[in-house]
Design an enzyme around this catalytic site. Structure first.
Site, mmCIF file in Angstrom:
data_model
loop_
_atom_site.group_PDB
_atom_site.id
_atom_site.type_symbol
_atom_site.label_atom_id
_atom_site.label_comp_id
_atom_site.label_asym_id
_atom_site.label_seq_id
_atom_site.Cartn_x
_atom_site.Cartn_y
_atom_site.Cartn_z
ATOM 1 N N ARG A 1 -1.789 -5.602 -8.809
ATOM 2 C CA ARG A 1 -0.653 -6.486 -8.556
ATOM 3 C C ARG A 1 -0.476 -7.515 -9.643
ATOM 4 O O ARG A 1 0.608 -7.794 -10.085
ATOM 5 C CB ARG A 1 -0.841 -7.208 -7.218
ATOM 6 C CG ARG A 1 -0.604 -6.318 -6.046
ATOM 7 C CD ARG A 1 -1.233 -6.859 -4.813
ATOM 8 N NE ARG A 1 -2.685 -6.772 -4.911
ATOM 9 C CZ ARG A 1 -3.511 -7.007 -3.926
ATOM 10 N NH1 ARG A 1 -3.046 -7.391 -2.761
ATOM 11 N NH2 ARG A 1 -4.812 -6.878 -4.090
ATOM 12 N N HIS B 1 0.843 -1.202 0.000
ATOM 13 C CA HIS B 1 0.000 0.000 0.000
ATOM 14 C C HIS B 1 0.882 1.257 0.000
ATOM 15 O O HIS B 1 0.611 2.217 -0.731
ATOM 16 C CB HIS B 1 -0.883 0.052 1.257
ATOM 17 C CG HIS B 1 -1.954 -0.994 1.343
ATOM 18 N ND1 HIS B 1 -2.063 -1.872 2.386
ATOM 19 C CD2 HIS B 1 -2.993 -1.289 0.505
ATOM 20 C CE1 HIS B 1 -3.128 -2.654 2.217
ATOM 21 N NE2 HIS B 1 -3.703 -2.329 1.078
ATOM 22 N N LYS C 1 -16.423 -7.004 4.211
ATOM 23 C CA LYS C 1 -15.301 -7.794 4.740
ATOM 24 C C LYS C 1 -15.282 -7.770 6.268
ATOM 25 O O LYS C 1 -15.464 -6.724 6.881
ATOM 26 C CB LYS C 1 -13.971 -7.239 4.220
ATOM 27 C CG LYS C 1 -13.750 -7.493 2.741
ATOM 28 C CD LYS C 1 -12.348 -7.082 2.334
ATOM 29 C CE LYS C 1 -12.151 -7.278 0.828
ATOM 30 N NZ LYS C 1 -10.862 -6.780 0.375
ATOM 31 N N SER D 1 -3.043 -7.991 2.458
ATOM 32 C CA SER D 1 -3.273 -7.910 3.904
ATOM 33 C C SER D 1 -3.690 -9.257 4.479
ATOM 34 O O SER D 1 -3.335 -9.601 5.606
ATOM 35 C CB SER D 1 -4.362 -6.878 4.197
ATOM 36 O OG SER D 1 -3.956 -5.616 3.739
HETATM 37 P P1 ADP Z 1 -9.905 -3.509 -0.900
HETATM 38 O O1 ADP Z 1 -10.768 -4.232 0.106
HETATM 39 O O2 ADP Z 1 -10.532 -2.261 -1.422
HETATM 40 O O3 ADP Z 1 -9.332 -4.380 -1.980
HETATM 41 P P2 ADP Z 1 -7.223 -3.411 0.178
HETATM 42 O O4 ADP Z 1 -6.728 -2.731 1.409
HETATM 43 O O5 ADP Z 1 -7.051 -4.880 0.098
HETATM 44 O O6 ADP Z 1 -8.714 -2.970 0.036
HETATM 45 O O7 ADP Z 1 -6.519 -2.768 -1.095
HETATM 46 C C1 ADP Z 1 -6.638 -1.403 -1.389
HETATM 47 C C2 ADP Z 1 -5.935 -1.131 -2.714
HETATM 48 O O8 ADP Z 1 -4.549 -1.372 -2.556
HETATM 49 C C3 ADP Z 1 -6.384 -2.030 -3.864
HETATM 50 O O9 ADP Z 1 -6.329 -1.270 -5.061
HETATM 51 C C4 ADP Z 1 -5.340 -3.107 -3.909
HETATM 52 O O10 ADP Z 1 -5.207 -3.654 -5.210
HETATM 53 C C5 ADP Z 1 -4.115 -2.304 -3.521
HETATM 54 N N1 ADP Z 1 -3.091 -3.162 -2.909
HETATM 55 C C6 ADP Z 1 -3.200 -4.001 -1.872
HETATM 56 N N2 ADP Z 1 -2.033 -4.627 -1.624
HETATM 57 C C7 ADP Z 1 -1.147 -4.166 -2.557
HETATM 58 C C8 ADP Z 1 0.211 -4.457 -2.885
HETATM 59 N N3 ADP Z 1 0.913 -5.374 -2.228
HETATM 60 N N4 ADP Z 1 0.747 -3.798 -3.915
HETATM 61 C C9 ADP Z 1 0.027 -2.905 -4.614
HETATM 62 N N5 ADP Z 1 -1.251 -2.607 -4.391
HETATM 63 C C10 ADP Z 1 -1.841 -3.229 -3.382
#
Ligand code: ADP
Length: 162
Positions: A91, A18, A42, A129
């Site tokens: 990703r 992130h 979630k 996450s």
């Molecule tokens: P959501 O529930 O909206 O998917 P996340 O916290 O999982 O929330 O992800 C928020 C954003 O960050 C999404 O666009 C996701 O693709 C991106 N993201 C999550 N992990 C990574 C990572 N390791 N590298 C790049 N982008 C990421």
């Protein structure tokens, strides 16, 4: 006019993936608002307050980054924040279908925002996450993947569960 991008997500918890997207976003936008979605189906490990406080700690030395929560439609929140774009991370191919759907739906809901996708450093492409929560729950070392404040919070969370 300041170019503000909203970076929405669950951030349960925030990872170096992130943060990589936030840093890249800052090279394009004047300011990034990390926005924790309250209306998510979630089940989260960390409460909204915990996630907000963790992100605030982690970005405190970064300029032009704000952290907020929002409920309701993302496009309405983005409008209230005077943002010009929605920022998301991509990703791998498996992210694409869902992200594509969301971006097109958001465009149907409001034409005033573009969704901008950024790719993280390849070392973070496998990182999410949920895998971090699993590793931490099983007592694994998460320090290569999340900031120290988050590692500490994960350890505390799973210790207090035992
Ligand atoms: P959501 O529930 O909206 O998917 P996340 O916290 O999982 O929330 O992800 C928020 C954003 O960050 C999404 O666009 C996701 O693709 C991106 N993201 C999550 N992990 C990574 C990572 N390791 N590298 C790049 N982008 C990421």
């Amino acid at each position: 006019m300041k170019r503000i991008a909203i970076y929405p997500g669950t951030f349960d918890p925030i990872t170096y993936g992130h943060l990589d997207i936030i840093k890249r976003g800052l090279t394009i936008f004047d300011s990034i608002t990390v926005a924790i979605a309250l209306d998510t189906p979630k089940q989260t490990l960390f409460s909204v307050e915990e996630r907000l406080s963790l992100i605030q700690k982690v970005v405190r030395r970064m300029k032009n980054v704000e952290v907020k929560t929002f409920s309701g439609l993302l496009v309405q929140f983005a409008k209230r924040q005077h943002a010009c774009a929605i920022l998301r991370g991509l990703r791998e191919v498996s992210d694409f279908e869902y992200e594509f759907q969301m971006a097109l739906m958001n465009r149907r809901l409001s034409k005033r925002f573009e969704t901008v996708f950024l790719m993280p450093n390849e070392k973070y492409t496998f990182l999410n996450s949920s895998i971090i929560r699993q590793v931490a729950q099983l007592g694994g070392d998460t320090s290569d993947f999340v900031p120290p404040e988050v590692t500490k919070a994960l350890q505390y969370k799973f210790q207090s569960e035992k």
